[in-house]
Scaffold this motif. Structure first.
Motif, PDB file in Angstrom:
ATOM      1  N   MET A   1      59.653   7.122 -35.338  1.00 54.30           N
ATOM      2  CA  MET A   1      59.340   8.014 -34.218  1.00 54.30           C
ATOM      3  C   MET A   1      59.564   9.467 -34.625  1.00 54.30           C
ATOM      4  O   MET A   1      58.748  10.339 -34.329  1.00 54.30           O
ATOM      5  N   ILE A   2      60.628   9.730 -35.349  1.00 55.86           N
ATOM      6  CA  ILE A   2      60.907  11.097 -35.802  1.00 55.86           C
ATOM      7  C   ILE A   2      59.829  11.550 -36.777  1.00 55.86           C
ATOM      8  O   ILE A   2      59.317  12.666 -36.679  1.00 55.86           O
ATOM      9  N   ALA A   3      59.447  10.680 -37.707  1.00 52.58           N
ATOM     10  CA  ALA A   3      58.397  11.028 -38.674  1.00 52.58           C
ATOM     11  C   ALA A   3      57.074  11.295 -37.966  1.00 52.58           C
ATOM     12  O   ALA A   3      56.361  12.255 -38.289  1.00 52.58           O
ATOM     13  N   HIS A   4      56.755  10.460 -36.988  1.00 53.61           N
ATOM     14  CA  HIS A   4      55.511  10.655 -36.234  1.00 53.61           C
ATOM     15  C   HIS A   4      55.558  11.967 -35.459  1.00 53.61           C
ATOM     16  O   HIS A   4      54.567  12.711 -35.418  1.00 53.61           O
ATOM     17  N   ASN A   5      56.689  12.271 -34.856  1.00 55.26           N
ATOM     18  CA  ASN A   5      56.834  13.502 -34.085  1.00 55.26           C
ATOM     19  C   ASN A   5      56.688  14.716 -35.002  1.00 55.26           C
ATOM     20  O   ASN A   5      56.074  15.716 -34.630  1.00 55.26           O
ATOM     21  N   THR A   6      57.217  14.625 -36.212  1.00 55.91           N
ATOM     22  CA  THR A   6      57.088  15.717 -37.180  1.00 55.91           C
ATOM     23  C   THR A   6      55.620  15.939 -37.537  1.00 55.91           C
ATOM     24  O   THR A   6      55.137  17.077 -37.565  1.00 55.91           O
ATOM     25  N   LYS A   7      54.886  14.859 -37.797  1.00 56.19           N
ATOM     26  CA  LYS A   7      53.453  14.971 -38.101  1.00 56.19           C
ATOM     27  C   LYS A   7      52.687  15.526 -36.898  1.00 56.19           C
ATOM     28  O   LYS A   7      51.758  16.316 -37.048  1.00 56.19           O
ATOM     29  N   PHE A   8      53.083  15.096 -35.712  1.00 54.46           N
ATOM     30  CA  PHE A   8      52.448  15.591 -34.489  1.00 54.46           C
ATOM     31  C   PHE A   8      52.554  17.112 -34.404  1.00 54.46           C
ATOM     32  O   PHE A   8      51.572  17.794 -34.123  1.00 54.46           O
ATOM     33  N   TRP A   9      53.755  17.657 -34.658  1.00 54.10           N
ATOM     34  CA  TRP A   9      53.945  19.105 -34.558  1.00 54.10           C
ATOM     35  C   TRP A   9      53.157  19.842 -35.625  1.00 54.10           C
ATOM     36  O   TRP A   9      52.683  20.952 -35.388  1.00 54.10           O
ATOM     37  N   GLU A  10      52.987  19.221 -36.797  1.00 58.74           N
ATOM     38  CA  GLU A  10      52.139  19.832 -37.825  1.00 58.74           C
ATOM     39  C   GLU A  10      50.698  19.913 -37.317  1.00 58.74           C
ATOM     40  O   GLU A  10      50.022  20.922 -37.509  1.00 58.74           O
ATOM     41  N   ALA A  11      50.225  18.856 -36.675  1.00 54.56           N
ATOM     42  CA  ALA A  11      48.856  18.835 -36.137  1.00 54.56           C
ATOM     43  C   ALA A  11      48.701  19.822 -34.981  1.00 54.56           C
ATOM     44  O   ALA A  11      47.680  20.518 -34.885  1.00 54.56           O
ATOM     45  N   VAL A  12      49.691  19.901 -34.111  1.00 54.25           N
ATOM     46  CA  VAL A  12      49.635  20.840 -32.982  1.00 54.25           C
ATOM     47  C   VAL A  12      49.508  22.269 -33.494  1.00 54.25           C
ATOM     48  O   VAL A  12      48.727  23.060 -32.968  1.00 54.25           O
ATOM     49  N   ALA A  13      50.246  22.594 -34.529  1.00 53.06           N
ATOM     50  CA  ALA A  13      50.220  23.959 -35.068  1.00 53.06           C
ATOM     51  C   ALA A  13      48.843  24.325 -35.613  1.00 53.06           C
ATOM     52  O   ALA A  13      48.467  25.502 -35.619  1.00 53.06           O
ATOM     53  N   GLN A  14      48.059  23.340 -36.041  1.00 58.68           N
ATOM     54  CA  GLN A  14      46.742  23.603 -36.626  1.00 58.68           C
ATOM     55  C   GLN A  14      45.616  23.662 -35.596  1.00 58.68           C
ATOM     56  O   GLN A  14      44.511  24.085 -35.927  1.00 58.68           O
ATOM     57  N   GLU A  15      45.876  23.260 -34.378  1.00 61.44           N
ATOM     58  CA  GLU A  15      44.823  23.261 -33.359  1.00 61.44           C
ATOM     59  C   GLU A  15      44.383  24.683 -33.044  1.00 61.44           C
ATOM     60  O   GLU A  15      45.194  25.603 -32.996  1.00 61.44           O
ATOM     61  N   THR A  16      43.091  24.830 -32.806  1.00 64.65           N
ATOM     62  CA  THR A  16      42.544  26.158 -32.488  1.00 64.65           C
ATOM     63  C   THR A  16      41.900  26.223 -31.114  1.00 64.65           C
ATOM     64  O   THR A  16      41.642  27.310 -30.605  1.00 64.65           O
ATOM     65  N   ASP A  17      41.615  25.068 -30.514  1.00 66.49           N
ATOM     66  CA  ASP A  17      41.008  25.087 -29.184  1.00 66.49           C
ATOM     67  C   ASP A  17      42.065  25.446 -28.142  1.00 66.49           C
ATOM     68  O   ASP A  17      43.247  25.524 -28.454  1.00 66.49           O
ATOM     69  N   ASP A  18      41.647  25.659 -26.944  1.00 68.11           N
ATOM     70  CA  ASP A  18      42.567  25.971 -25.851  1.00 68.11           C
ATOM     71  C   ASP A  18      41.991  25.368 -24.576  1.00 68.11           C
ATOM     72  O   ASP A  18      41.593  26.074 -23.656  1.00 68.11           O
ATOM     73  N   ASP A  19      41.964  24.044 -24.544  1.00 68.08           N
ATOM     74  CA  ASP A  19      41.310  23.347 -23.450  1.00 68.08           C
ATOM     75  C   ASP A  19      42.235  22.290 -22.852  1.00 68.08           C
ATOM     76  O   ASP A  19      42.347  21.193 -23.372  1.00 68.08           O
ATOM     77  N   ARG A  20      42.936  22.648 -21.785  1.00 65.68           N
ATOM     78  CA  ARG A  20      43.808  21.715 -21.048  1.00 65.68           C
ATOM     79  C   ARG A  20      44.805  20.996 -21.971  1.00 65.68           C
ATOM     80  O   ARG A  20      44.891  19.779 -22.005  1.00 65.68           O
TER      81      ARG A  20
END
Length: 136
Positions: free
Chosen positions: A8-27
């Protein structure tokens, strides 16, 4: 349980890496600092980093790099949670309350502190528990 927790911690870490790369701003459910949350929450870069420090602390406890202070253990000894997961035994509540039940899992070394949690609490304006649930 430990493997699940660490995954779960590893997945959460990968999630935050993906969130940081997002460029859209839609809901956005959980936005990066450049996005707007559909729920009206603001997640600053500092808040995201503080959460990741909490995850790193939790992972360090699970793998035995950080120990947990336990006041009923002899001076200088702390609870090694990883040792318990490596060799679990039934928990006798009274023995653990007195410390004796934890002797088998006692070790010397650095202990987790509340520093990361306090920083996260400050950045979330006292709503760290709510944000922790929200982030997971």
């Amino acid at each position: 349980m430990r493997d699940h927790w660490r995954a779960m911690i590893a997945h959460n870490t990968k999630f935050w890496e993906a969130v940081a790369q997002e460029t859209d701003d839609d809901r956005e459910w959980i936005p990066n600092p450049k996005q707007t949350s559909a729920l009206g929450l603001t997640v600053s870069a500092e808040t995201a980093r503080a959460w990741q420090r909490i995850l790193a602390d939790a992972d360090a406890v699970m793998n035995g790099q950080l120990l947990v202070n336990m006041p009923n253990l002899p001076r200088g000894l702390k609870l090694n949670v990883a040792a318990y997961f490596d060799d679990p035994a039934p928990l006798d509540l009274l023995e653990w309350l007195h410390g004796r039940g934890a002797y088998k899992y006692a070790a010397r070394g650095p202990a987790i502190t509340d520093q990361s949690w306090r920083a996260f609490q400050r950045l979330t304006q006292g709503r760290a528990g709510s944000f922790a649930l929200f982030f997971n």
